[in-house]
Motif scaffolding. Structure first.
Motif, PDB file in Angstrom:
ATOM      1  N   ASP A 270       0.648  -1.203   0.114  1.00  0.00           N
ATOM      2  CA  ASP A 270      -0.144   0.093  -0.119  1.00  0.00           C
ATOM      3  C   ASP A 270       0.940   1.329  -0.098  1.00  0.00           C
ATOM      4  O   ASP A 270       1.814   1.205   0.531  1.00  0.00           O
ATOM      5  CB  ASP A 270      -1.011   0.034   1.355  1.00  0.00           C
ATOM      6  N   SER A 271       0.602   2.355  -0.666  1.00  0.00           N
ATOM      7  CA  SER A 271       1.061   3.656  -0.671  1.00  0.00           C
ATOM      8  C   SER A 271       0.968   4.242   0.869  1.00  0.00           C
ATOM      9  O   SER A 271      -0.234   4.191   1.369  1.00  0.00           O
ATOM     10  CB  SER A 271       0.559   4.455  -1.761  1.00  0.00           C
ATOM     11  N   ALA A 272       1.855   4.703   1.336  1.00  0.00           N
ATOM     12  CA  ALA A 272       1.973   5.494   2.338  1.00  0.00           C
ATOM     13  C   ALA A 272       1.598   6.849   2.432  1.00  0.00           C
ATOM     14  O   ALA A 272       1.371   7.614   3.124  1.00  0.00           O
ATOM     15  CB  ALA A 272       3.203   5.516   3.325  1.00  0.00           C
ATOM     16  N   ASP A 273       1.705   7.351   0.832  1.00  0.00           N
ATOM     17  CA  ASP A 273       1.323   8.664   0.719  1.00  0.00           C
ATOM     18  C   ASP A 273       0.051   8.997   0.111  1.00  0.00           C
ATOM     19  O   ASP A 273      -0.539  10.309   0.545  1.00  0.00           O
ATOM     20  CB  ASP A 273       2.085   9.148  -0.502  1.00  0.00           C
ATOM     21  N   GLU A 274      -0.596   7.965  -0.298  1.00  0.00           N
ATOM     22  CA  GLU A 274      -1.931   8.069  -0.949  1.00  0.00           C
ATOM     23  C   GLU A 274      -2.979   7.139  -0.880  1.00  0.00           C
ATOM     24  O   GLU A 274      -2.659   6.048  -0.967  1.00  0.00           O
ATOM     25  CB  GLU A 274      -1.755   8.511  -2.511  1.00  0.00           C
TER      26      GLU A 274
END
Length: 333
Positions: free
Chosen positions: A72-76
Motif C-alpha cells: 500500500d502507498s504511505a502517501d496516497e
C-alpha cells in the motif's frame, strides 16, 4: 478495452509452468513491471494505463501483494506501489527455495539481474530526493537488499503503510542473518496493529524499543548509509561525519528506550531453516563437499544432500557449483 479472459489471481497451472522468468504469472509480471514506472498508482489509473478491467486488475494486485511484490502507498489512500525488485524478487526467490513444497517456480537469476540492472539505470538516488514516504521506502528497500550486518529504524510516527512496518524487510533480514533494531515513539505502540507488529518482530528475534520522543525519521544500514525522510524530503547520507551523527542519535535513543514485550513464545523455525539454506548455497559456490558443508552447518550429510538436490532442481542447475553461482546472482547470501 482489453480485459482478462480468466482470473489472473488463480492462473492455470500451465501459465506458471510455461512462464518462469520472474517466477510470476504472465499477468502478474506485466502488472508489476508497469507499476515500476511510477512511485504509486491508483488501480483505476493503472487499469486505464494497461487497458485492463479494474476488478481483474485488483485480483492481480492482490496476488502480487501476497508475494511481497506490492505494498500500500504511505502517501496516497487507495493507491499501491511496487516494492523494489532488488528486494522483492530476491526475497521471493529465497522464500521459494526454502519452501517445503516446491510447487512454485524460483525466479530465473538472469531475469532478476536484468530487471534490477534496468531499474538501477533508470533511477538514481538523486531522483528520490522528492517528497514522499513511498520514495523513502524505495531507497530503504534498495539499501536493505544489499545490507551485510544491521538495519536500525527510528520511527517518530505511525503512517498507515510506511516501510518501517513492512514484514518483508525483517523477513529478508532474518534469511540473511541481519540484525533489525527499531526505536518507536511511545505513541506508536498505542495502535493495536503496531503493537502486534512489535510483538511479531520480537518473536522473530528482533527487538523493538519505545521512547517518549523520536526527533527524526531515519533508517541506518550497516552504519554506512542513513536514509532520512518525511512527506517533504528524502535524503541519503553516506558521508562518514553525517552518518556518525545519525548513529550517535540512534544509540542514545536505543539506550534510553524501553523494550516492547514480545511474549514468552518464540518460533523461528522457518528463519533458521532459511539461514541454513543460504549458508549451504554459499558453501556450494565455494566448492565445498557435502561432508564439509555438514560440518560447517552442524546438520547431517543427508540433510545437506537434500538441500543441495532441492537447490539444484529449483535453480534449474546442472551442477552443485552452478546452483551456488545462481544463488549468488540472486543475492541470496
Amino acid at each position: 478495452m482489453t480485459v482478462f479472459t480468466e482470473s489472473p489471481l488463480r492462473p492455470g497451472r500451465q501459465e506458471h509452468v510455461d512462464h518462469v522468468p520472474l517466477g510470476l504469472s504472465r499477468s502478474s509480471e506485466t502488472v508489476y513491471r508497469a507499476m515500476l514506472g511510477s512511485p504509486r498508482f491508483r488501480l483505476s489509473e493503472l487499469a486505464e494505463c494497461l487497458g485492463y478491467d479494474v476488478e481483474r486488475l485488483a485480483e492481480v494486485v492482490e496476488e502480487l501483494r501476497l508475494e511481497g511484490m506490492v505494498a500500500d502507498s504511505a502517501d496516497e489512500s487507495e493507491a499501491v506501489r511496487a516494492v523494489e525488485p532488488c528486494l522483492a524478487l530476491r526475497a521471493l526467490a529465497a522464500r521459494r527455495l526454502c519452501a517445503t513444497r516446491g510447487i512454485d517456480p524460483v525466479p530465473r537469476p538472469e531475469a532478476v539481474e536484468r530487471l534490477i540492472n534496468l531499474r538501477e539505470q533508470r533511477r538514481s538516488e538523486r531522483e528520490f530526493e522528492t517528497a514522499g514516504l513511498d520514495e523513502l521506502a524505495a531507497v530503504v528497500e534498495r539499501l536493505v537488499a544489499h545490507a551485510d550486518r544491521e538495519v536500525v529504524m527510528l520511527v517518530p510516527e505511525s503512517e498507515r503503510a510506511s516501510c518501517e512496518f513492512s514484514r518483508l524487510i525483517p523477513e529478508w533480514a532474518s534469511r540473511r542473518g541481519l540484525t533489525v533494531r527499531s526505536v518507536w515513539r511511545a505513541d506508536v505502540i498505542r495502535s493495536a496493529a503496531r503493537r502486534a507488529h512489535g510483538v511479531w518482530l520480537g518473536r522473530q528475534g528482533f527487538e523493538v524499543r519505545v521512547v517518549r520522543s523520536v526527533p527524526l525519521r531515519a533508517v541506518l544500514v550497516d552504519d554506512a548509509a542513513a536514509v532520512l525522510g518525511d512527506d517533504e524530503e528524502v535524503r541519503v547520507l553516506r558521508g562518514t561525519r553525517q552518518v556518525t551523527e545519525v548513529r550517535r542519535i540512534a544509540a542514545e535513543l536505543w539506550n534510553s528506550a524501553s523494550p516492547v514485550r514480545s511474549g514468552s513464545t518464540s518460533d523461528r523455525g522457518a528463519e533458521v531453516a532459511g539461514s541454513r539454506h543460504a549458508t549451504v548455497l554459499r558453501l556450494l559456490a565455494e566448492g565445498l563437499t557435502d561432508d564439509g558443508i555438514a560440518r560447517r552447518t552442524g546438520v547431517s550429510v543427508r540433510t545437506v544432500r537434500n538441500d543441495v538436490a532441492s537447490a539444484m532442481s529449483r535453480l534449474d542447475s546442472r551442477s552443485r557449483f552452478q546452483a551456488g553461482v545462481r544463488a549468488a546472482r540472486l543475492g541470496l547470501f
